[in-house]
Scaffold this motif. Sequence first.
Motif, short mmCIF file in Angstrom:
data_model
loop_
_atom_site.label_atom_id
_atom_site.label_comp_id
_atom_site.label_asym_id
_atom_site.label_seq_id
_atom_site.Cartn_x
_atom_site.Cartn_y
_atom_site.Cartn_z
N TYR A 1 0.92 -1.18 -0.01
CA TYR A 1 -0.12 -0.19 0.09
C TYR A 1 0.77 1.26 -0.01
O TYR A 1 0.38 2.39 -0.31
CB TYR A 1 -0.89 0.07 1.13
CG TYR A 1 -1.91 -1.05 1.20
CD1 TYR A 1 -3.25 -0.84 0.51
CD2 TYR A 1 -1.65 -2.18 1.84
CE1 TYR A 1 -4.17 -1.71 0.44
CE2 TYR A 1 -2.87 -3.24 1.49
CZ TYR A 1 -3.98 -2.91 0.79
OH TYR A 1 -4.97 -3.93 1.01
N PHE B 1 -5.89 1.67 8.01
CA PHE B 1 -6.08 3.03 7.22
C PHE B 1 -6.41 4.10 8.00
O PHE B 1 -7.11 3.92 8.96
CB PHE B 1 -6.72 2.99 5.99
CG PHE B 1 -6.63 1.92 5.21
CD1 PHE B 1 -5.43 1.94 4.42
CD2 PHE B 1 -7.35 0.61 5.12
CE1 PHE B 1 -5.15 0.42 3.34
CE2 PHE B 1 -7.08 -0.51 4.16
CZ PHE B 1 -6.05 -0.20 3.64
N GLY C 1 -6.92 7.78 4.07
CA GLY C 1 -7.10 6.57 3.39
C GLY C 1 -5.52 5.89 2.99
O GLY C 1 -5.60 4.91 2.28
N ASN D 1 -10.69 -3.37 10.09
CA ASN D 1 -11.84 -2.52 9.78
C ASN D 1 -12.26 -1.55 10.77
O ASN D 1 -12.45 -0.40 10.37
CB ASN D 1 -12.94 -3.43 8.93
CG ASN D 1 -12.49 -3.76 7.41
OD1 ASN D 1 -11.50 -3.20 7.03
ND2 ASN D 1 -12.90 -4.74 7.14
N SER E 1 -9.79 1.07 11.71
CA SER E 1 -9.45 1.99 10.52
C SER E 1 -10.81 2.91 10.58
O SER E 1 -10.64 4.15 10.47
CB SER E 1 -9.66 1.29 9.10
OG SER E 1 -8.59 0.55 8.88
N SER F 1 -11.06 6.43 9.06
CA SER F 1 -11.19 6.16 7.50
C SER F 1 -12.31 5.42 7.20
O SER F 1 -13.05 4.82 7.73
CB SER F 1 -9.96 5.05 7.34
OG SER F 1 -9.81 4.57 6.07
N SER F 2 -12.75 5.73 5.67
CA SER F 2 -13.83 5.05 5.24
C SER F 2 -13.42 3.95 4.29
O SER F 2 -14.00 3.06 3.52
CB SER F 2 -14.59 5.95 4.29
OG SER F 2 -13.99 6.77 3.30
N ARG F 3 -12.17 3.70 4.36
CA ARG F 3 -11.44 2.78 3.36
C ARG F 3 -11.28 1.24 4.45
O ARG F 3 -11.45 1.26 5.49
CB ARG F 3 -10.13 2.93 3.10
CG ARG F 3 -9.33 1.98 2.08
CD ARG F 3 -8.07 2.53 1.71
NE ARG F 3 -7.56 1.70 0.69
CZ ARG F 3 -6.19 1.95 0.08
NH1 ARG F 3 -5.52 3.29 0.43
NH2 ARG F 3 -5.86 1.22 -0.87
N ARG F 4 -12.01 0.37 3.48
CA ARG F 4 -12.05 -1.22 4.17
C ARG F 4 -11.38 -1.96 3.43
O ARG F 4 -11.25 -2.08 2.21
CB ARG F 4 -13.66 -1.45 4.40
CG ARG F 4 -14.29 -0.27 4.96
CD ARG F 4 -14.14 -0.68 6.49
NE ARG F 4 -14.95 0.50 7.29
CZ ARG F 4 -14.67 1.69 7.57
NH1 ARG F 4 -13.48 2.06 7.14
NH2 ARG F 4 -15.43 2.49 8.32
#
Length: 265
Positions: free
Chosen positions: A153, A214, A218, A250, A253, A258-261
Amino acid sequence: MSEASEGKHGVQSIEIGMQVLRALAGGERAMMLKDIAAIAGMPASKAHRYLVSLIRAGMVEQDRETSLYDLGPLALHVGLAAIDRLDRIQLGLNAIAELRDRVNETTALSVWSENGPIIVRGERPRRAITVNVVTGTALDVLSSASGQIFAAYLPREQISKLIETELSEGRAPVGADSWPAIETMFERVRQTGISAVSGYHLVPGVEAVGAPVFNAGGDITLTMLVVGIQGMFDMRPEGQVVRELIAAANTLSERLGSSRRIVPA
């Protein structure tokens, strides 16, 4: 009604208003009234009344030309203040302790440094035979679950020098001894959301599986790990360990804004 009773029951109108605000915050862009109402699970007329109050409070704003609703300046201020006060390490340590209790395996948290991933701390399970993870342990990029997660990442310019060193020193695992093979490995990590490593060379007989955490931007900020003894450790994607690890990563995060999963393939 007594003060104790009021404190216990709370204020229902605020809770309903938060449903509207949560619906709006969950969208990626400005939204129409009907969409906010649908997500919040209430009639549009009711949602509108709460939006009016939220606009007055500065939590929501409405574009005069399009009539679309979006988060207001106070919402941004509150969000930035919350992020500024977050202690990602402490939250991560709490998360690995909770994960340890759920899977009854050794768990660990790692961060990225200029020399690669480093273990912040490990949590040992309540069982006779365990793997001890030492705080401050530096891990290789290519042959550790944590290293593979971070490298998958992070920007290539941030990891290329470390990888070149491991390649030149013969420290790359079998099947990852060239850049094309390494890129394929990283793509697999991104697709599955995890990295599973068996027989890590620093500690023979140890297996580990890791997942990324994250931040609000993100970007990867931490890696959560579960570590076990080879032959006694379930690393199946559908197994409890991996499912609990992904859920914990998750959740952390989300806690970090963060909205990243992780969405396993």
